[in-house]
Design an enzyme around this catalytic site. Structure first.
Site, PDB file in Angstrom:
ATOM      1  N   ASP A 191       8.842   3.614   5.238  1.00  0.00           N
ATOM      2  CA  ASP A 191       8.086   3.902   4.025  1.00  0.00           C
ATOM      3  C   ASP A 191       8.256   5.399   3.755  1.00  0.00           C
ATOM      4  O   ASP A 191       7.724   6.241   4.490  1.00  0.00           O
ATOM      5  CB  ASP A 191       6.617   3.520   4.236  1.00  0.00           C
ATOM      6  CG  ASP A 191       5.769   3.726   2.978  1.00  0.00           C
ATOM      7  OD1 ASP A 191       6.153   4.563   2.138  1.00  0.00           O
ATOM      8  OD2 ASP A 191       4.727   3.063   2.851  1.00  0.00           O
ATOM      9  N   TYR A 240      -0.486   3.249   6.527  1.00  0.00           N
ATOM     10  CA  TYR A 240      -1.258   3.155   5.287  1.00  0.00           C
ATOM     11  C   TYR A 240      -2.114   1.879   5.356  1.00  0.00           C
ATOM     12  O   TYR A 240      -1.626   0.822   5.756  1.00  0.00           O
ATOM     13  CB  TYR A 240      -0.298   3.125   4.092  1.00  0.00           C
ATOM     14  CG  TYR A 240      -0.955   2.707   2.807  1.00  0.00           C
ATOM     15  CD1 TYR A 240      -2.003   3.442   2.275  1.00  0.00           C
ATOM     16  CD2 TYR A 240      -0.552   1.555   2.137  1.00  0.00           C
ATOM     17  CE1 TYR A 240      -2.632   3.047   1.108  1.00  0.00           C
ATOM     18  CE2 TYR A 240      -1.174   1.163   0.956  1.00  0.00           C
ATOM     19  CZ  TYR A 240      -2.217   1.910   0.458  1.00  0.00           C
ATOM     20  OH  TYR A 240      -2.843   1.516  -0.688  1.00  0.00           O
ATOM     21  N   ARG A 244      13.086 -11.240 -16.099  1.00  0.00           N
ATOM     22  CA  ARG A 244      12.600 -11.211 -14.710  1.00  0.00           C
ATOM     23  C   ARG A 244      13.765 -10.993 -13.749  1.00  0.00           C
ATOM     24  O   ARG A 244      13.650 -10.303 -12.740  1.00  0.00           O
ATOM     25  CB  ARG A 244      11.844 -12.509 -14.356  1.00  0.00           C
ATOM     26  CG  ARG A 244      11.566 -12.636 -12.862  1.00  0.00           C
ATOM     27  CD  ARG A 244      10.469 -13.640 -12.503  1.00  0.00           C
ATOM     28  NE  ARG A 244      10.480 -14.844 -13.282  1.00  0.00           N
ATOM     29  CZ  ARG A 244      11.344 -15.861 -13.138  1.00  0.00           C
ATOM     30  NH1 ARG A 244      12.290 -15.790 -12.210  1.00  0.00           N
ATOM     31  NH2 ARG A 244      11.275 -16.927 -13.913  1.00  0.00           N
TER      32      ARG A 244
HETATM   33  C1  LIG Z   1       2.415   5.337   2.119  1.00  0.00           C
HETATM   34  C2  LIG Z   1       2.091   4.287   1.106  1.00  0.00           C
HETATM   35  N1  LIG Z   1       2.803   3.147   1.078  1.00  0.00           N
HETATM   36  C3  LIG Z   1       2.559   2.161   0.188  1.00  0.00           C
HETATM   37  C4  LIG Z   1       1.533   2.270  -0.720  1.00  0.00           C
HETATM   38  C5  LIG Z   1       1.239   1.139  -1.677  1.00  0.00           C
HETATM   39  O1  LIG Z   1       1.727   1.438  -2.940  1.00  0.00           O
HETATM   40  P1  LIG Z   1       1.069   0.918  -4.320  1.00  0.00           P
HETATM   41  O2  LIG Z   1      -0.309   1.485  -4.385  1.00  0.00           O
HETATM   42  O3  LIG Z   1       2.008   1.446  -5.356  1.00  0.00           O
HETATM   43  O4  LIG Z   1       1.060  -0.566  -4.264  1.00  0.00           O
HETATM   44  C6  LIG Z   1       0.760   3.434  -0.732  1.00  0.00           C
HETATM   45  C7  LIG Z   1      -0.343   3.579  -1.690  1.00  0.00           C
HETATM   46  O5  LIG Z   1      -1.159   4.462  -1.580  1.00  0.00           O
HETATM   47  C8  LIG Z   1       1.057   4.467   0.188  1.00  0.00           C
HETATM   48  O6  LIG Z   1       0.349   5.604   0.232  1.00  0.00           O
END
Ligand SMILES: Cc1ncc(COP(=O)(O)O)c(C=O)c1O
Length: 390
Positions: free
Chosen positions: A182, A110, A58
């Site tokens: 992001d 998102y 971990r």
């Molecule tokens: C822009 C964005 N950020 C974060 C995520 C979350 O990622 P995960 O689905 O791998 O948890 C997504 C998932 O679609 C995403 O499109």
């Protein structure tokens, strides 16, 4: 085995070279060229306190370490941390906030980010608000004291709006706030947020990094030693780590990221051009078009415009639902960033969690994750689905 210390240093400046080599020298004990999947959960100590950098899986694992070093290098980061999903990576980064502090998220974030902030962090005492981050002057005017973090997503999912990372970062830093980007849609091949001043970059590795729709993962990277120490602590303390096999899959995906992204971008551009002239389409959302409001910023901070294209169906929600049901090559499915093309209806699928919120998605919107199949086949498939609703 040749003595690595006698070799000249590897020429590892190029993105593609780093994607294939950083963190991944041939295995010292066997010469294996591909980084082994190390399944052992525990590692031998020579004597108490003396080990080879690994104690318990971990906390650290050799396959994960290779992946972390490689992707951190691609983002231009000193440290990178792998998580079990994009949401787990987001959760770790948002835990940098203390109760009472505020995070600002984009007004078209998102849906999962919105859900995490509004339903997990808010009840724990973190304040949050939504802003149009495409307008830095409005962000400055609406700034609320106590804002500790600005969460950028660019291009956004699913509206493909583009945020000027350097401009938002400059104003946030002036006010003592940190900035997270992001970078899921762009990937480090197209955009490196830390080079534009951001403090942390996060990914859903499930998308382009994995690239083959067969692994769920997340990542966070930073050059800030204080943030890195906290993320390392949280990764171990919370324990939302990916399995060694998942690390191997993402690392393998990353090796071909550059060539895949080139083709994703090329195909998306061909699809966007076709959509633009079709009567069943009211508006195409694609940062590669000169009249897209974020086009100049995208040109400035991205190498190309990415593999995602969204559009508003001229016939509204009913037409959008018909179109997504009628493609044959584009599979009707959530997620994105794999080699195969996908189509979806964000309002009822990926972004259903944002319904009845300030982040609700237009029900006429259709989102495409353009894959790397033959462009003409993709264009023909989409055209027949659009023709069918005229
Ligand atoms: C822009 C964005 N950020 C974060 C995520 C979350 O990622 P995960 O689905 O791998 O948890 C997504 C998932 O679609 C995403 O499109």
């Amino acid at each position: 085995m040749p003595d690595a210390r006698r070799q000249p240093p590897l020429p590892t400046d190029g993105f593609e070279t780093r994607a294939i080599h950083v963190g991944q020298p041939p295995d010292e004990s066997t010469g294996a060229v591909v980084t082994p999947i190390t399944l052992s959960t525990t590692f031998a100590h020579r004597e108490v306190g003396e080990h080879q950098g690994f104690e318990y899986a971990r906390s650290a694992n050799p396959t994960r370490r290779a992946y972390e070093q490689c992707l951190a290098s691609l983002e231009g980061a000193a440290r990178g941390f792998a998580f079990a999903s994009g949401m787990a990576a987001e959760d770790a980064v948002l835990r940098l906030l203390a109760p009472g502090q505020r995070v600002v998220i984009p007004d078209d974030a998102y849906g999962g980010t919105y859900r995490l902030v509004s339903q997990v962090l808010a009840p724990a005492g973190v304040a949050w608000s939504v802003a149009d981050l495409t307008d830095p002057e409005a962000v400055a005017r609406g700034w609320v004291d106590g804002t500790a973090l600005v969460w950028i997503e660019t291009p956004t999912n699913p509206a493909l709006t583009v945020v000027d990372i350097a401009a938002i970062t400059a104003l946030a830093h002036l006010r003592g706030a940190r900035v997270v980007v992001d970078n899921t849609f762009a990937t480090p091949y197209l955009q490196r947020p830390l080079a534009h001043g951001a403090d942390v970059v996060v990914h859903s590795a499930t998308k382009y990094l994995g690239g083959h729709s067969d692994v769920v993962g997340g990542f966070a990277a930073t050059n800030d030693p204080e943030i890195a120490a906290r993320l390392a602590f949280l990764q171990n303390a919370v324990g939302a780590v990916p399995s060694p096999f998942d690390c191997y899959l993402v690392l393998r995906g990353i090796k071909t990221l550059a060539v895949r992204m080139e083709r994703h971008c090329e195909n998306a551009s061909a699809i966007a051009a076709m959509l633009n002239g079709h009567r069943a389409v009211a508006r195409v959302l694609y940062p590669g078009f000169a009249d897209h409001p974020g086009h100049a910023t995208a040109r400035n901070q991205m190498r190309d415009f990415g593999g995602m294209v969204s559009f508003l169906a001229a016939g509204g929600e009913d037409a959008a639902l018909a179109i997504v049901a009628r493609t044959r090559l584009f599979t009707l499915a959530e997620s994105l960033g794999g080699v195969e093309s996908l189509i979806e209806h964000p309002a009822r699928m990926t972004h259903a969690s944002a319904a009845d919120s300030p982040l609700a998605v237009d029900p006429a919107l259709v989102r495409l994750s353009v894959g790397i199949e033959t462009a003409d086949d993709l264009v023909a498939d989409l055209r027949q689905a659009l023709d069918s609703v005229l």
